[in-house]
Design a protein around this motif. Structure first.
Motif, short mmCIF file in Angstrom:
data_model
loop_
_atom_site.label_atom_id
_atom_site.label_comp_id
_atom_site.label_asym_id
_atom_site.label_seq_id
_atom_site.Cartn_x
_atom_site.Cartn_y
_atom_site.Cartn_z
N LEU A 412 28.63 31.23 31.78
CA LEU A 412 29.51 31.44 31.40
C LEU A 412 29.61 30.58 29.60
CD1 LEU A 412 32.35 31.15 34.52
CD2 LEU A 412 31.02 32.67 33.59
N ALA A 416 35.32 31.81 28.80
CA ALA A 416 35.72 31.90 30.56
C ALA A 416 35.74 30.31 31.30
CB ALA A 416 34.32 32.08 30.49
N ARG A 419 39.21 29.85 32.61
CA ARG A 419 40.65 31.01 33.31
C ARG A 419 40.75 30.81 34.76
NH1 ARG A 419 35.83 34.86 31.62
NH2 ARG A 419 35.06 34.64 33.58
N ASP A 533 38.38 37.38 37.02
CA ASP A 533 36.57 37.37 36.65
C ASP A 533 36.66 35.83 37.32
OD1 ASP A 533 34.34 38.64 36.88
OD2 ASP A 533 34.75 38.54 34.75
#
Length: 903
Positions: A412, A416, A419, A533
């Motif tokens: 990641l 990311a 998130r 995700d």
């Protein structure tokens, strides 16, 4: 009935509770100067008894007996073949259904060839336990168990009708009905006897209990002093049909255990430590035998937990000899006094009984582990050998998020990592981030057979409930006991309601989350995970956490003890240090620490002693074969031939024997082969074989929809192993597989090399097969790691793959490839695809494939690139024994046995 050849005059008698019984004495070989029994590992003694008793001068020769008797001279390092004849076979329904399908297909083929179909029967006792078909669709509330059972019978109607037919059609074949327990726990608690009485031409004879099973965790029974391991379904069928298991004489690594587990550490923590140590030691294909003073401090259930995980550390077996602890366990689980006395008497007569003062056997190598050094641990996020101490769990999880994509990383970016998502459910909302525990499952044979960790989980739940804690609302919790006895002793201890109070209701008796039968995440949770995700976590008391196995939405999966499963359900995240941060807060807002709700070893042992009673085992297993009324009510058509239904999407006659002839065709060279897939290191049978959920847009999903099956009725790949049309389409179709022929992709796709088009592997295979192009697969090290999935080999064969070129193989998958007539080849001298400069875009020729082929010979593979440049690569033929060569020559073991019976 076995022929008594007895060239060593080893058959004698001894006094057993039921009178005089025959015995093939190992001591006779010592008298002849062929061995020193006390120097042999106990596991080798059991193999030696088998070859001695079965020595007929043909299948088992005197040289076979002498070679194994001399094991201590070479310590198992000589490449000597051993023909081992197990006493019985154990199947579970996922792998067992295709075994019975193949037997039924052999009967059909035998009739077509003009032979007698009734000749096709198991020649040794076979027990099939239906345990892999229940899924966790419902998980909260008292009705969860009944609702899951209803769905199980509805989904598996055709399979269960087929198994009910098999139950009446075949001799020597019994079926333990659904809802009884997990195969390995049922085997440990009931089916295993340690010693059997059989008949030969001179009358009754005592023999050691031994077995092979179509599940890699068959090794659990090694904890009871019973030699057994997992084989592919194809290999098991050979044993069922009277063929020995041909194996190279094994090395035996002795693992000396000293000390005692410290406070707070469980059997699960011990097994995760053993797995880490032995995987690093590279014990693949070897026996591991445990000895030392620490063995005596361990309960039988703890031994079985360690033995169960043999596939995770790569060994063929993790063996504990019979001793006084074994006898105590047999009594605790309701075996009769005469059965127990027979075990004790025979094992002492045969030098198979371990005592503290016995001399230490000779081993190939000796390792040592001090039990007092074991600490609470988990393993993950993608492999069982990657142990993480509980104290390092938070740090390790966060490191895995950012680490490069691979066995211990998710790759990641900094962006990311930030998130998060909201789970909206019934007017409530929960914020979740990476690490949110969305599955917490007390599941799997490894731990549910062990009263100490199951009771510990109940005590954690009891103490947590007393403080007002319960699982976070977004956690899918489940309790799947390995047998109904577990429910009995949890109820007796008053812990069943405590587990329910924190969210753990019984969902079924079978192998659930660990095998991929976790069922869907609740829709709001799945939506939140997908939308952001997120890398969310599963925490399960299982033995497998490979990519894509547990649930398609849950990418980080950790193996843990049942009490830690409860703890992480309460915490709701793996992004936490449970040794320093609160697990939750009581209704008054006061923080609660894990150590406040963790039971002492003394509390656990007291509850086990008071709650686990012999009569529970006697009550649950008494009349087990006909207790399930839903099973008894299934209608079947009787007869020796199965009536194949062309419209069935569960059971089809496989094509393996469709065009068999009585004669054997010569081995043919490979010419102009193309590569179907290029795969990396540690490609597991989970990556190769269809397992888990069937995606609706996959080749298998599209096939089922065309056949009129709606997606909610797809069931799992495992449940459809009796239908080659579904399974072939799902081979190499795992959602996490990475094929280097199609870089940048994930899932079961490849590049069709004749046009460069990227497409599903199945579709490319059909195009190649349509124009007669043979196929190969190229792979890295440890190819075929994981469960003993016969469809990993069967599907490979049906996709048109003639050979696999790999750096190394896991034991069972290599054997299964040979059993299906697929040639396993191994790079030599540490070479790899990368070091040889192979891209997979070459064409491949193997001109030396002829009837002159020999086991383990070196042959040359010619790889020609598009510009006409050719490389000649020396490779080892991983057909390891002459009998394996016969299987390969015949096009697989089914054809070999069928032709033998026809003749």
């Amino acid at each position: 009935m076995a022929t008594v050849f007895d060239p060593f005059s080893a058959r004698d008698t001894f006094q057993a509770p039921e009178g005089k019984l025959g015995i093939y004495r190992l001591s006779k070989l010592e008298q002849l100067g062929l061995t020193k029994v006390a120097a042999l590992p106990y596991s080798i003694r059991v193999l030696l008894e088998s070859v001695l008793r079965n020595c007929d001068g043909y299948i088992v020769t005197q040289d076979d007996v002498k070679a194994l008797a001399a094991w201590a001279d070479s310590k198992g390092t000589k490449p000597v073949e051993v023909p081992f004849t197990p006493a019985r076979v154990v199947l579970q329904d996922f792998t067992g259904v295709p075994c019975v399908v193949d037997l039924a297909a052999m009967r059909s083929a035998m009739q077509r060839l003009g032979g007698d179909p009734a000749k096709i029967n198991p020649l040794v006792p076979v027990d099939l336990v239906i345990d892999h078909s229940v899924q966790v669709d419902h998980f909260l509330g008292d009705s969860a168990l009944d609702l899951n059972i209803e769905l199980e019978f509805s989904r598996n109607k055709e399979r269960y009708e087929f198994l009910r037919w098999g139950q009446q059609a075949f001799d020597n074949f019994r079926v333990v009905p659904p809802g009884t327990g997990i195969v390995h726990q049922v085997n440990l608690e009931y089916l295993a006897k340690c010693v059997f009485v059989r008949e030969d031409q001179q009358g009754p004879v005592a023999i050691p209990d031994s077995l092979v099973g179509t599940d890699s965790h068959t090794t659990m029974i090694d904890g009871l002093g019973v030699v057994g391991w997992g084989v592919g379904g194809i290999e098991a069928e050979g044993v069922m049909l009277g063929q020995p298991i041909y194996m190279l004489m094994p090395e035996v690594v002795g693992m000396r255990l000293i000390g005692k587990l410290p406070a707070g550490a469980t059997a699960t923590d011990l097994v995760l430590t053993v797995t880490e140590v032995l995987r690093k030691e590279k014990v693949v294909g070897k026996f591991v035998e445990f000895f030392g003073s620490g063995v005596s401090t361990m309960s039988l259930a703890d031994r079985a937990t360690i033995a169960n995980m043999s596939p995770e550390y790569g060994a063929t077996m993790g063996f504990f000899p019979v001793d006084n602890v074994t006898l105590k366990y047999l009594a605790q689980t309701g075996r009769t006094a005469d059965e127990i006395k027979l075990v004790e008497t025979y094992c002492k007569e045969q030098q198979l009984f371990r005592t503290e003062d016995a001399p230490e056997p000779t081993f190939t190598k000796v390792l040592e582990l001090d039990l007092s050094t074991v600490v609470p641990s988990l393993a993950g996020p993608k492999r069982p050998q990657d142990r993480v101490p509980l104290t390092h769990m938070k740090q390790a999880f966060n490191e895995a998020l950012a680490a490069p994509v691979g066995p211990q990383g998710f790759g990641l970016s900094d962006e990311a990592l930030k998130r998060s998502a909201k789970v909206q459910d019934n007017g409530h909302s929960s914020e979740i981030t990476h690490g949110a525990v969305t599955i917490a499952a007390i599941t799997s044979c490894t731990n549910t057979s062990n009263p100490s960790v199951m009771i510990a989980a109940g005590l954690v739940a009891q103490k947590a409930a007393a403080k007002g804690l319960k699982a976070k609302p977004y956690v899918k919790t489940s309790l799947a006991p390995g047998s109904r006895v577990v429910t009995d002793y949890l109820e007796k201890a008053g812990l069943d309601k405590a587990l329910e109070a924190v969210g753990f209701y019984t969902v079924g008796y079978g192998c659930t989350t660990c095998i991929g039968n976790s069922g869907p995440l609740p829709e709001p949770v799945a939506a939140a995970v997908t939308e952001a995700d997120l890398i969310v976590s599963g925490v399960l008391s299982g033995n497998r956490n490979f990519e894509g196995r547990i649930n398609p939405h849950v990418k980080a999966n950790y193996l843990a003890s049942p009490p830690l499963v409860v703890a992480y359900a309460l915490a709701g995240t793996t992004d936490i240090d449970l040794t320093t941060e609160p697990i939750g807060h009581d209704p008054a807002g006061k923080p609660v620490m894990l150590k406040e709700i963790w039971p002492t070893n003394e509390e656990v042992q007291a509850a086990v002693d008071a709650s686990v009673l012999p009569e529970m085992f006697e009550n649950q297993y008494g009349g087990v074969w006909n207790k399930n009324e839903k099973w008894n009510a299934i209608d079947i058509t009787e007869g020796e031939l199965f009536e194949w239904e062309q419209t069935s999407t569960y059971i089809q006659e496989p094509p393996f024997l469709a065009s068999i002839t009585p004669e054997v065709a010569p081995i043919a060279p490979l010419k102009g082969a193309r590569c179907l897939a290029v795969l990396g290191d540690s490609t597991t049978t989970d990556h190769i074989s269809p397992a888990g959920a069937i995606a609706k847009d996959s080749p298998a999903g599209l096939f089922l929809q065309k056949a009129g099956v709606i997606p909610q009725d797809f069931n799992s790949y495992g449940s459809r192993r009796g239908n080659d049309r579904v399974m072939t389409r799902g081979t190499f179709a795992n959602i996490r597989i990475r094929n280097h022929l199609a870089p940048g992709t994930e899932g079961g796709v490849t590049r069709y090399l004749k046009t460069g088009e990227v497409m599903p592997i199945y579709d490319a295979s059909m195009k190649y097969q349509a124009d007669g192009t043979p196929l190969v697969v190229i792979a890295g090290a440890e190819y075929g790691t994981g469960s003993s999935r016969d469809w990993a080999a069967k599907g490979t064969y049906l996709l048109g793959v003639r050979a696999v070129l790999a750096a190394s193989y896991e034991r069972i998958h290599r054997s299964n490839l040979v059993m299906m007539g697929v040639l396993p080849l191994e790079f030599q001298g540490g070479a790899t695809r990368e070091s040889l400069g192979l891209t997979g875009e070459e064409t491949f020729d193997i001109p030396e494939l002829t009837d002159a082929l020999k086991p383990r010979q070196t042959i040359t593979v010619k790889a020609t690139s598009a510009d006409g440049k050719a490389k000649e690569i020396p490779m080892t033929v991983r057909i390891d024994t002459p009998v394996e060569l016969d299987y390969y020559r015949h096009g697989g073991i089914l054809a070999f046995v069928l032709r033998k019976l026809l003749a």
